[in-house]
Design an enzyme around this catalytic site. Structure first.
Site, PDB file in Angstrom:
ATOM      1  N   ASP A 161      17.596   0.557  -7.890  1.00 57.97           N
ATOM      2  CA  ASP A 161      16.657  -0.050  -6.913  1.00 57.97           C
ATOM      3  C   ASP A 161      16.869  -0.071  -5.505  1.00 57.97           C
ATOM      4  O   ASP A 161      17.906  -0.923  -5.073  1.00 57.97           O
ATOM      5  CB  ASP A 161      16.341  -1.404  -7.642  1.00 57.97           C
ATOM      6  CG  ASP A 161      15.035  -2.268  -6.938  1.00 57.97           C
ATOM      7  OD1 ASP A 161      14.937  -1.900  -5.514  1.00 57.97           O
ATOM      8  OD2 ASP A 161      14.550  -3.166  -7.407  1.00 57.97           O
ATOM      9  N   LYS A 185       7.386  -3.991  -0.593  1.00 56.67           N
ATOM     10  CA  LYS A 185       8.134  -4.452   0.694  1.00 56.67           C
ATOM     11  C   LYS A 185       8.415  -3.605   1.771  1.00 56.67           C
ATOM     12  O   LYS A 185       7.314  -3.349   2.565  1.00 56.67           O
ATOM     13  CB  LYS A 185       9.733  -4.622  -0.184  1.00 56.67           C
ATOM     14  CG  LYS A 185       9.532  -5.298  -1.455  1.00 56.67           C
ATOM     15  CD  LYS A 185       8.903  -6.680  -1.435  1.00 56.67           C
ATOM     16  CE  LYS A 185       8.772  -7.749  -2.602  1.00 56.67           C
ATOM     17  NZ  LYS A 185       8.282  -7.192  -3.679  1.00 56.67           N
TER      18      LYS A 185
HETATM   19  N1  PLP Z   1      12.782  -5.004  -6.996  1.00 57.09           N
HETATM   20  C1  PLP Z   1      13.073  -5.740  -6.184  1.00 57.09           C
HETATM   21  C2  PLP Z   1      14.102  -5.777  -5.342  1.00 57.09           C
HETATM   22  C3  PLP Z   1      11.831  -6.740  -5.676  1.00 57.09           C
HETATM   23  O1  PLP Z   1      12.279  -7.595  -4.769  1.00 57.09           O
HETATM   24  C4  PLP Z   1      10.815  -6.612  -6.328  1.00 57.09           C
HETATM   25  C5  PLP Z   1       9.627  -7.680  -6.050  1.00 57.09           C
HETATM   26  O2  PLP Z   1       9.773  -8.622  -5.381  1.00 57.09           O
HETATM   27  C6  PLP Z   1      10.430  -5.782  -7.314  1.00 57.09           C
HETATM   28  C7  PLP Z   1      11.368  -4.956  -7.449  1.00 57.09           C
HETATM   29  C8  PLP Z   1       9.206  -5.647  -8.331  1.00 57.09           C
HETATM   30  O3  PLP Z   1       8.213  -5.122  -7.302  1.00 57.09           O
HETATM   31  P1  PLP Z   1       6.666  -5.213  -7.361  1.00 57.09           P
HETATM   32  O4  PLP Z   1       6.354  -6.688  -6.987  1.00 57.09           O
HETATM   33  O5  PLP Z   1       6.037  -4.448  -6.448  1.00 57.09           O
HETATM   34  O6  PLP Z   1       6.120  -4.872  -8.785  1.00 57.09           O
END
Ligand code: PLP
Length: 405
Positions: free
Chosen positions: A194, A219
């Site tokens: 990620d 983000k």
């Molecule tokens: N990965 C990280 C590092 C995050 O901070 C978030 C959400 O805050 C996610 C994944 C999940 O993404 P989403 O809220 O767009 O589903």
């Protein structure tokens, strides 16, 4: 009267209202000698064909065209093209959220009876999924501290995926990606990373051996707090599997979000540079502040992750995210939040303005108190998303807020 109006004059009003300015108008636009400078928003759930061979041609790839917007749409394709360029890889599949992207990346690589090894410090939604939902489908997950434990020891014959964040949320640790990839590959597993906090401006995990990169595009890729999207990027083989599941599970973004994210990506590099410069200054400010117990930012030479980060990150940039333990635990953190004025308490990140989140109360609620203690997520810990403002203005506001702590 135009010949078209004359031709249809005997038809009912509802027929004329529903048929004019539709398919034929769209076809005329497509044949125009001038094209829009920006791909317009294709708000059409489905596409029409003149005959069956044309539809067959689109399905078997011998003709260009679209069928149905859960499968693909011009805005979705334009977005995936920019994302592929940014990451420098074979393909991208975008989704309606980061969670949709991440879960689909898992499901493309594991079946009932398989095992995932993940870092214990993760975005709370992913932790919740692996701990509480994946086991319902026979997928087992173990959480292993990549830096202080031996990943190798936790690999099993049925381990198919190793999962981590490039910069962990909220402790800003930076795992050694090359080492994790080598361990995963020795055991026939894939490394999924990620890269939400780093973005491709700072790090491209595929260059360090990762097999698949995922993002919450909500983000930094989006960057304006106005859309929810996710992305999976990889080589051609992984991508075609993810694309198939994206269509079957129905997770791709709508045309408007895809268009908005494409627009946002045009300025990604400029924004991430400014976010990073501001975060570095905030981290240095917090490090000297008597009301801060500990700062978490890989750009600080005092960070245990600094050396690994410097080796994996580009351009002396360490990202726009940092955390800090405020004196006074929960009371101190709450008073600090309440005393801020323009810096808002926002349970997300990466917008144009600096914001504060409180991991123990928001993104990491799925962790028990014991799990938080084990990882080092404290009740006095606030997570800061450095914005694009003149950072001295933010620091002046924090000086006033600290007076209330
Ligand atoms: N990965 C990280 C590092 C995050 O901070 C978030 C959400 O805050 C996610 C994944 C999940 O993404 P989403 O809220 O767009 O589903």
């Amino acid at each position: 009267m135009s010949s078209d109006v004359e031709k249809n004059s005997k038809k009912g009003l509802m027929t004329r209202l529903t048929h004019s300015g539709g398919n034929e108008a769209a076809k005329r636009t497509a044949q125009s000698v001038s094209v829009p400078k920006v791909v317009p928003i294709y708000m059409s759930s489905v596409f029409s064909f003149d005959d069956v061979p044309s539809l067959d041609g689109v399905y078997d790839g011998t003709q260009k065209g679209y069928v149905y917007s859960r499968m693909a749409n011009p805005n979705y394709d334009a977005l995936n093209e920019v994302l592929t360029q940014a990451e420098g890889c074979d393909g991208a599949v975008s989704f309606g959220s980061g969670m949709a992207a991440i879960v689909t990346a898992f499901l493309a690589n594991v079946s009932a009876g398989d095992h995932i090894v993940a870092s214990p410090v993760l975005y709370g939604g992913v932790y919740d999924y692996l701990k509480n939902e994946a086991p319902r489908f026979g997928i087992e997950a173990d959480f292993v501290d990549f830096e202080n434990d031996d990943l190798e020891r936790h690999m099993k014959p049925n381990t198919k995926v190793v999962y981590t964040e490039t910069i962990t949320n909220p402790l800003m640790e930076v795992p050694d990606l090359r080492k994790a990839a080598e361990t995963a590959h020795r055991h026939g597993a894939k490394l999924i990373v990620d890269n939400t906090f780093a973005t491709p401006v700072i790090c491209r995990p595929l260059e360090f051996g990762a097999d698949i990169v995922v993002y919450s595009a909500t983000k930094y890729l989006g960057g304006h707090s106005d859309l929810t999207c996710g992305v999976v990027l990889s080589g051609a083989e992984n991508i075609s599997r993810v694309q198939k599941l994206a269509t079957l599970y129905g997770g791709i973004p709508g045309p408007f979000d895809a268009w908005l994210l494409t627009r946002s990506l045009r300025t990604l590099e400029l924004r991430v540079r400014q976010h990073s410069d501001n975060a570095q200054k905030l981290a240095e400010y917090f490090e000297k502040h008597p009301k801060v117990e500990k700062v978490y930012y890989p750009g600080l030479p005092s960070s245990p992750s600094h050396a690994v980060a410097a080796g994996q990150f580009d351009g002396g940039l360490f990202g726009g995210m940092l955390s800090a333990d405020i004196v006074g635990g929960e009371g101190g953190a709450s008073r600090f939040i309440a005393a801020c004025e323009s810096v808002k308490f926002v349970p997300s990140l990466a917008g144009v303005t600096t914001s504060i989140s409180y991991p123990a109360k928001t993104s990491h609620r799925a962790y028990t108190r014991e799990e938080m203690d084990r990882c080092g997520i404290s009740m006095g810990q606030l997570r800061f998303s450095a914005g694009l403002e003149r950072i001295e203005d933010v620091i002046a506001e924090f000086d006033r807020a600290f007076a209330s702590v």
